[in-house]
Design a protein around this motif. Structure first.
Motif, PDB file in Angstrom:
ATOM      1  N   TYR A   8      -3.533  -0.116   8.784  1.00 52.02           N
ATOM      2  CA  TYR A   8      -3.415   1.149   9.495  1.00 52.02           C
ATOM      3  C   TYR A   8      -2.953   2.276   8.591  1.00 52.02           C
ATOM      4  O   TYR A   8      -3.063   3.451   8.934  1.00 52.02           O
ATOM      5  N   LEU A   9      -2.483   1.942   7.377  1.00 51.04           N
ATOM      6  CA  LEU A   9      -2.137   2.988   6.431  1.00 51.04           C
ATOM      7  C   LEU A   9      -3.361   3.580   5.761  1.00 51.04           C
ATOM      8  O   LEU A   9      -3.282   4.628   5.132  1.00 51.04           O
ATOM      9  N   SER A  10      -4.496   2.924   5.872  1.00 49.05           N
ATOM     10  CA  SER A  10      -5.648   3.304   5.059  1.00 49.05           C
ATOM     11  C   SER A  10      -6.812   3.850   5.874  1.00 49.05           C
ATOM     12  O   SER A  10      -7.921   3.935   5.385  1.00 49.05           O
ATOM     13  N   ASN A  11      -6.570   4.227   7.112  1.00 48.60           N
ATOM     14  CA  ASN A  11      -7.659   4.680   7.958  1.00 48.60           C
ATOM     15  C   ASN A  11      -7.599   6.171   8.245  1.00 48.60           C
ATOM     16  O   ASN A  11      -6.684   6.652   8.916  1.00 48.60           O
ATOM     17  N   SER A  12      -8.573   6.901   7.703  1.00 47.32           N
ATOM     18  CA  SER A  12      -8.842   8.285   8.089  1.00 47.32           C
ATOM     19  C   SER A  12      -7.668   9.234   7.907  1.00 47.32           C
ATOM     20  O   SER A  12      -7.474  10.147   8.696  1.00 47.32           O
ATOM     21  N   ILE A  13      -6.861   9.045   6.879  1.00 45.81           N
ATOM     22  CA  ILE A  13      -5.793   9.994   6.568  1.00 45.81           C
ATOM     23  C   ILE A  13      -6.306  10.951   5.505  1.00 45.81           C
ATOM     24  O   ILE A  13      -6.716  10.507   4.439  1.00 45.81           O
ATOM     25  N   PRO A  14      -6.312  12.275   5.759  1.00 43.39           N
ATOM     26  CA  PRO A  14      -6.781  13.211   4.733  1.00 43.39           C
ATOM     27  C   PRO A  14      -5.990  13.046   3.449  1.00 43.39           C
ATOM     28  O   PRO A  14      -4.794  12.762   3.463  1.00 43.39           O
ATOM     29  N   ILE A  15      -6.663  13.254   2.308  1.00 42.27           N
ATOM     30  CA  ILE A  15      -6.032  12.987   1.024  1.00 42.27           C
ATOM     31  C   ILE A  15      -4.774  13.808   0.815  1.00 42.27           C
ATOM     32  O   ILE A  15      -3.823  13.367   0.182  1.00 42.27           O
ATOM     33  N   PHE A  16      -4.726  15.034   1.365  1.00 37.42           N
ATOM     34  CA  PHE A  16      -3.554  15.865   1.163  1.00 37.42           C
ATOM     35  C   PHE A  16      -2.324  15.305   1.861  1.00 37.42           C
ATOM     36  O   PHE A  16      -1.201  15.661   1.532  1.00 37.42           O
ATOM     37  N   LYS A  17      -2.537  14.446   2.834  1.00 40.42           N
ATOM     38  CA  LYS A  17      -1.420  13.852   3.563  1.00 40.42           C
ATOM     39  C   LYS A  17      -1.199  12.388   3.195  1.00 40.42           C
ATOM     40  O   LYS A  17      -0.124  11.838   3.456  1.00 40.42           O
ATOM     41  N   ALA A  18      -2.207  11.771   2.626  1.00 45.91           N
ATOM     42  CA  ALA A  18      -2.198  10.318   2.489  1.00 45.91           C
ATOM     43  C   ALA A  18      -1.044   9.811   1.640  1.00 45.91           C
ATOM     44  O   ALA A  18      -0.328   8.892   2.043  1.00 45.91           O
ATOM     45  N   ASP A  19      -0.858  10.362   0.445  1.00 48.67           N
ATOM     46  CA  ASP A  19       0.169   9.848  -0.456  1.00 48.67           C
ATOM     47  C   ASP A  19       1.551   9.869   0.190  1.00 48.67           C
ATOM     48  O   ASP A  19       2.270   8.875   0.174  1.00 48.67           O
ATOM     49  N   TRP A  20       1.920  11.029   0.746  1.00 47.74           N
ATOM     50  CA  TRP A  20       3.249  11.142   1.352  1.00 47.74           C
ATOM     51  C   TRP A  20       3.366  10.272   2.604  1.00 47.74           C
ATOM     52  O   TRP A  20       4.392   9.649   2.843  1.00 47.74           O
ATOM     53  N   SER A  21       2.287  10.234   3.400  1.00 49.80           N
ATOM     54  CA  SER A  21       2.346   9.461   4.644  1.00 49.80           C
ATOM     55  C   SER A  21       2.493   7.978   4.369  1.00 49.80           C
ATOM     56  O   SER A  21       3.321   7.294   4.993  1.00 49.80           O
ATOM     57  N   VAL A  22       1.706   7.459   3.449  1.00 51.64           N
ATOM     58  CA  VAL A  22       1.788   6.037   3.116  1.00 51.64           C
ATOM     59  C   VAL A  22       3.150   5.714   2.530  1.00 51.64           C
ATOM     60  O   VAL A  22       3.774   4.702   2.893  1.00 51.64           O
ATOM     61  N   GLN A  23       3.637   6.565   1.631  1.00 56.86           N
ATOM     62  CA  GLN A  23       4.951   6.317   1.035  1.00 56.86           C
ATOM     63  C   GLN A  23       6.050   6.322   2.085  1.00 56.86           C
ATOM     64  O   GLN A  23       6.947   5.470   2.072  1.00 56.86           O
ATOM     65  N   ALA A  24       5.978   7.257   3.027  1.00 56.79           N
ATOM     66  CA  ALA A  24       6.996   7.331   4.075  1.00 56.79           C
ATOM     67  C   ALA A  24       6.974   6.093   4.964  1.00 56.79           C
ATOM     68  O   ALA A  24       8.025   5.524   5.291  1.00 56.79           O
ATOM     69  N   VAL A  25       5.778   5.649   5.350  1.00 51.13           N
ATOM     70  CA  VAL A  25       5.671   4.497   6.251  1.00 51.13           C
ATOM     71  C   VAL A  25       6.182   3.224   5.573  1.00 51.13           C
ATOM     72  O   VAL A  25       6.987   2.476   6.148  1.00 51.13           O
ATOM     73  N   ILE A  26       5.726   2.970   4.352  1.00 46.85           N
ATOM     74  CA  ILE A  26       6.153   1.742   3.672  1.00 46.85           C
ATOM     75  C   ILE A  26       7.651   1.793   3.374  1.00 46.85           C
ATOM     76  O   ILE A  26       8.356   0.788   3.533  1.00 46.85           O
ATOM     77  N   SER A  27       8.149   2.941   2.974  1.00 51.96           N
ATOM     78  CA  SER A  27       9.584   3.088   2.739  1.00 51.96           C
ATOM     79  C   SER A  27      10.374   2.816   4.008  1.00 51.96           C
ATOM     80  O   SER A  27      11.394   2.106   3.984  1.00 51.96           O
ATOM     81  N   TRP A  28       9.899   3.347   5.128  1.00 54.01           N
ATOM     82  CA  TRP A  28      10.607   3.145   6.403  1.00 54.01           C
ATOM     83  C   TRP A  28      10.600   1.668   6.784  1.00 54.01           C
ATOM     84  O   TRP A  28      11.628   1.126   7.199  1.00 54.01           O
ATOM     85  N   VAL A  29       9.445   1.015   6.641  1.00 53.25           N
ATOM     86  CA  VAL A  29       9.343  -0.402   7.003  1.00 53.25           C
ATOM     87  C   VAL A  29      10.262  -1.252   6.120  1.00 53.25           C
ATOM     88  O   VAL A  29      10.988  -2.130   6.604  1.00 53.25           O
ATOM     89  N   LEU A  30      10.248  -1.007   4.818  1.00 49.60           N
ATOM     90  CA  LEU A  30      11.109  -1.776   3.913  1.00 49.60           C
ATOM     91  C   LEU A  30      12.578  -1.573   4.250  1.00 49.60           C
ATOM     92  O   LEU A  30      13.377  -2.520   4.223  1.00 49.60           O
ATOM     93  N   THR A  31      12.932  -0.345   4.569  1.00 54.85           N
ATOM     94  CA  THR A  31      14.330  -0.054   4.908  1.00 54.85           C
ATOM     95  C   THR A  31      14.746  -0.775   6.182  1.00 54.85           C
ATOM     96  O   THR A  31      15.875  -1.274   6.288  1.00 54.85           O
ATOM     97  N   GLN A  32      13.845  -0.855   7.155  1.00 51.02           N
ATOM     98  CA  GLN A  32      14.162  -1.558   8.397  1.00 51.02           C
ATOM     99  C   GLN A  32      14.373  -3.047   8.149  1.00 51.02           C
ATOM    100  O   GLN A  32      15.214  -3.683   8.776  1.00 51.02           O
ATOM    101  N   TYR A  33      13.620  -3.614   7.218  1.00 50.64           N
ATOM    102  CA  TYR A  33      13.716  -5.043   6.932  1.00 50.64           C
ATOM    103  C   TYR A  33      14.934  -5.388   6.081  1.00 50.64           C
ATOM    104  O   TYR A  33      15.566  -6.425   6.275  1.00 50.64           O
ATOM    105  N   PHE A  34      15.252  -4.539   5.114  1.00 52.18           N
ATOM    106  CA  PHE A  34      16.257  -4.904   4.121  1.00 52.18           C
ATOM    107  C   PHE A  34      17.522  -4.063   4.159  1.00 52.18           C
ATOM    108  O   PHE A  34      18.485  -4.369   3.454  1.00 52.18           O
ATOM    109  N   GLY A  35      17.527  -3.002   4.952  1.00 53.23           N
ATOM    110  CA  GLY A  35      18.730  -2.195   5.082  1.00 53.23           C
ATOM    111  C   GLY A  35      18.758  -1.031   4.102  1.00 53.23           C
ATOM    112  O   GLY A  35      18.316  -1.144   2.965  1.00 53.23           O
ATOM    113  N   GLU A  36      19.277   0.074   4.551  1.00 55.34           N
ATOM    114  CA  GLU A  36      19.308   1.308   3.775  1.00 55.34           C
ATOM    115  C   GLU A  36      20.003   1.135   2.442  1.00 55.34           C
ATOM    116  O   GLU A  36      19.550   1.623   1.409  1.00 55.34           O
TER     117      GLU A  36
END
Length: 348
Positions: A8-36
């Motif tokens: 779901y990170l790789s579907n139809s995200i405009p390039i101008f938003k993609a880098d920041w959006s993917v980084q934010a989502v993966i960062s958020w998920v990792l933080t939820q799993y392992f703690g801030e």
């Protein structure tokens, strides 16, 4: 960490938003799993371009995209936020990627969209995540949204593939538009699974299968791949090397870390990259791909035969000339010998 997050990170995200959006989502998920307090992420993007009046509209688009992605997290076995993330939440998630790494501790390495031109052109790009512990890469996940499970589809241009996909939809996940490769150090195995909605919705997670490097050890039968971009790779030198090695097959020029996937899957036998003077290789461009090839049975070193050093932070310091990845030890040895013979005339 659920590899389906790459879908779901790789579907139809405009390039101008993609880098920041993917980084934010993966960062958020990792933080939820392992703690801030326990998370260190080395990532490509920062929030500088999202600040100020000029960045407000882009930032809002990133926030909306992140929340849209996370709202579907349950479909992929992940937990969604209890409420939508605000602007500060998203900025904080992106800024979690500001770690400098180092030889001690655990560091996640993320390239949110590797292969910008490939992304824009509907060609190859990758979402790459690795984990480094005390300077060693121990985990790698490589999501390649446009790299089909079936090897024969590589021979077709992407727009033709899209057309044929509509006429002949994937059956039971045997092939799909893209794939995810993942591995961990010492497992002796790299796994590949399809990136396709039908597979996920049907719960067919057992479709993961081993990815294995090619058994070819004769350079005359080998295919080599190299970066498409000429800015940070010397094509003329690699073309000369190909002739020295006796390579007959047409080179496979691929955007992004999909080149590492090609070696790991047995679609190519050699990957060579020799950057122009002054260019410094970054860890997020290689970490996930290196371990994925190694655990699939391949070899990755610098041009002097030494392992790549991921313990120095953001850059691959001490790199001897370039990077060579091969399907096996014999062809790797022959490639390094060809580099040694040609180097003095390379002008690199």
């Amino acid at each position: 960490f659920n590899t389906n997050v790459f879908y779901y990170l790789s579907n139809s995200i405009p390039i101008f938003k993609a880098d920041w959006s993917v980084q934010a989502v993966i960062s958020w998920v990792l933080t939820q799993y392992f703690g801030e307090e326990h998370i260190s992420i080395i990532a490509e993007e920062d929030t500088q371009a999202l600040s100020g009046r000029d960045g407000n509209e882009l930032l809002q688009g990133v926030v909306n995209t992140v929340n849209e992605c996370l709202s579907e997290a349950a479909m992929f076995g992940l937990e969604s936020p209890l409420q939508s993330l605000g602007t500060l939440d998203v900025l904080n998630a992106i800024n979690k990627g500001s770690s400098k790494g180092g030889p001690i501790g655990r560091h996640w390495v993320l390239d949110p969209v590797d292969g910008t031109l490939g992304f824009v052109r509907g060609d190859q790009y990758a979402v790459a995540l690795a984990m480094i512990e005390d300077g060693e890469v121990v985990l790698g996940v490589l999501g390649c949204p446009n790299y089909p499970m079936r090897r024969e589809w590589l021979n077709h241009r992407h727009h033709y593939y899209q057309l044929m996909s509509k006429q002949s939809p994937p059956d039971s996940g045997v092939w799909s538009r893209g794939c995810v490769l993942s591995t961990q150090k010492g497992s002796g195995q790299t796994w590949m699974e399809p990136l396709v909605n039908d597979v996920i919705n049907l719960g067919l997670s057992t479709l993961a299968r081993p990815a294995t490097v090619s058994s070819i050890d004769d350079p005359a039968l080998a295919t080599f791949c190299e970066p498409v971009e000429k800015e940070n790779s010397n094509h003329s030198f690699t073309e000369g090397l190909a002739q020295s090695l006796g390579l007959r097959n047409r080179p496979l020029r691929v955007y992004s870390m999909a080149k590492y996937a090609a070696i790991a899957r047995g679609d190519a036998e050699i990957f060579m990259k020799f950057a122009r003077a002054g260019y410094k290789e970054k860890v997020w461009d290689h970490a996930a791909g290196v371990i994925i090839i190694q655990e699939a049975g391949g070899v990755v070193t610098d041009a002097g035969g030494s392992p790549l050093d991921f313990s120095k932070g953001i850059y691959l310091e001490g790199l001897d000339r370039g990077i060579i990845a091969c399907c096996g030890a014999q062809i790797h040895k022959k490639t390094i010998a060809a580099v040694d013979e040609s180097w003095d005339s390379s002008n690199l």
